[in-house]
Enzyme design. Structure first.
Site, short mmCIF file in Angstrom:
data_model
loop_
_atom_site.label_atom_id
_atom_site.label_comp_id
_atom_site.label_asym_id
_atom_site.label_seq_id
_atom_site.Cartn_x
_atom_site.Cartn_y
_atom_site.Cartn_z
N ARG A 31 39.44 40.18 35.96
CA ARG A 31 38.69 41.26 36.60
C ARG A 31 37.25 41.19 36.10
O ARG A 31 37.01 40.93 34.91
CB ARG A 31 39.28 42.64 36.26
CG ARG A 31 40.56 42.98 37.01
CD ARG A 31 40.36 43.14 38.52
NE ARG A 31 41.59 43.46 39.23
CZ ARG A 31 42.41 42.57 39.78
NH1 ARG A 31 42.14 41.27 39.69
NH2 ARG A 31 43.48 42.95 40.43
N GLU B 137 31.66 43.26 42.40
CA GLU B 137 32.10 42.50 43.58
C GLU B 137 32.50 43.37 44.77
O GLU B 137 32.52 42.90 45.92
CB GLU B 137 33.28 41.59 43.22
CG GLU B 137 34.59 42.35 43.00
CD GLU B 137 35.77 41.42 42.63
OE1 GLU B 137 35.61 40.59 41.73
OE2 GLU B 137 36.83 41.55 43.27
N HIS C 229 36.99 35.95 44.54
CA HIS C 229 38.30 36.54 44.22
C HIS C 229 39.40 35.88 45.07
O HIS C 229 40.17 36.58 45.74
CB HIS C 229 38.27 38.06 44.43
CG HIS C 229 39.25 38.79 43.56
ND1 HIS C 229 38.98 39.98 42.94
CD2 HIS C 229 40.53 38.48 43.19
CE1 HIS C 229 40.03 40.39 42.25
NE2 HIS C 229 40.98 39.49 42.39
N ASP D 40 35.89 33.90 39.19
CA ASP D 40 36.50 34.25 40.47
C ASP D 40 36.34 35.74 40.73
O ASP D 40 36.75 36.23 41.79
CB ASP D 40 38.00 33.88 40.46
CG ASP D 40 38.65 34.06 41.82
OD1 ASP D 40 38.07 33.57 42.82
OD2 ASP D 40 39.71 34.70 41.90
#
Ligand code: NAI
Length: 344
Positions: free
Chosen positions: A230, A259, A291, A254
């Site tokens: 996260r 985000e 993600h 990622d």
């Protein structure tokens, strides 16, 4: 029985429609994310299906409850976006605890390999008939040390992959796996000894910005940092400073702490107001994906199967194996889950 499905992408619809042929729900797909404004779309639905960047704070949950929704079915493992204290006794929350730890661990490994061997840059060069190797030097992973933060399902898959490369693995987890042969050390030792650090723990209120200026200062110069967990686990400004100073040799990300309004969408025609993100993306040793670590066919099948199975269990009055509440995390045994199969 109607399910309001938020933040829908084409691949969600494909896999959920296929799985739903065995369940028979009326699934109403919305492209919008779930938030206090869009919660009204769920009127008439008994359940909502939500994803990682949906807002499941108090305002949204209140609106869902007022509209008669009884169940939040998360189609993801992480649940840091849910206000569980508000949800308790009002609306049940289920999730998909594991759909493919391999998918995420393999993506973390892909980020590491791409970064270390500069495959992203090599790909662009050769397509332009630039066959120079200058600037593409990597290092052997064999014999180096990988530090893994969080040794749950994904962390352990990642450890197996790293061991396959012949790396020494150090692990840090406040709740170490029992009867394992993992080499657990304190966080400071892991930070100081690792050539590569990969994060595989959930984001909780206790580990927000686990990676910050202070912890970065303890890392080995040139360390590669990978985060598929996260974004909030890393202080992005401190990461940028660490990359600029050379303390961090490269970052494979990622996830990103800001985000929510950006990832999963095509923002290519927009001016990006987030200076930290823009600076990070301008660096040749930063690799960012949107993600997508979960995104394999196997994982999508498992996500759809488990989510609709969770919904079946809820409406059939069965025990909810995948229900979560704040007491599950903080006061194990305090909710009625063990006794009745439901948190309340
Ligand atoms: P898991 O629950 O199997 O394992 C998590 C581990 O982290 C546990 O062993 C726990 O004790 C440990 N942990 C908790 N707090 C910690 C801390 N402060 N420091 C170090 N370790 C700590 O979870 P799993 O399935 O391995 O997933 C890990 C995370 O990966 C999820 O919480 C989620 O945030 C992320 N994830 C990301 C995906 C993506 O597409 N990028 C997809 C799926 C999960």
């Amino acid at each position: 029985m109607r399910i309001a499905f938020y933040d829908t992408k084409a691949y969600d619809k494909e896999y959920f429609d296929r799985e739903n042929s065995r369940h028979g729900y009326e699934i109403v797909y919305h492209e919008e994310k779930l938030n206090p404004k869009t919660a009204v779309f769920a009127r008439g639905a008994e359940a909502v299906c939500a994803f990682v960047n949906d807002d499941l704070g108090e305002k949204t949950l209140r609106a869902l409850v007022e509209n008669g929704v009884q169940l939040v079915a998360l189609r993801c493992a992480g649940y840091n976006n849910v206000d569980f204290r508000y949800a308790y006794n009002r609306i049940h929350v289920v999730r998909v605890p594991a759909y493919s730890p391999y998918a995420v661990a393999e993506h973390a490994a892909a980020l590491l390999l791409t970064l270390n061997r500069h495959l992203n840059r090599a790909y662009n060069r050769t397509r332009d008939f630039n066959f120079s190797l200058v600037g593409l030097t990597g290092f052997d992973l064999h014999g180096k040390t990988a530090g893994v933060i969080g040794t749950g399902k994904i962390g352990r898959c990642f450890i197996d992959i790293m061991k396959g490369f012949g790396m020494n693995v150090l692990a840090y987890d406040p709740y170490p796996a029992k009867n394992s042969d993992l080499h657990y050390v304190g966080l400071d030792e892991l930070l100081a000894e690792s050539d590569v650090i990969s994060i595989h723990c959930p984001l909780t209120k206790d580990n927000y910005h686990l990676i910050n200026a202070e912890t970065i200062a303890k890392m080995k110069p040139g360390v590669y940092l990978v985060n598929t967990s996260r974004g909030g686990l890393i202080d992005s400004e401190a990461l940028l400073d660490g990359l600029l100073s050379g303390r961090i040799g490269g970052a494979g990300l990622d996830v990103y702490e800001e985000e929510a309004d950006m990832f999963y969408e095509d923002n290519s025609g927009k001016i990006i107001a987030d200076d930290v993100l823009a600076r990070l993306l301008s660096l040749p040793n930063v690799l960012l994906t949107s993600h997508q670590a979960f995104l394999t066919r196997d994982a999508l099948e498992n996500i759809a199967g488990t989510t609709l199975g969770n919904i079946d269990d809820f409406f059939a009055g069965r025990a909810l194996a995948n229900e979560v509440c704040y007491k599950c995390d903080q006061e194990p045994g305090a909710c009625t889950h063990e006794k009745n199969g439901r948190c309340f």
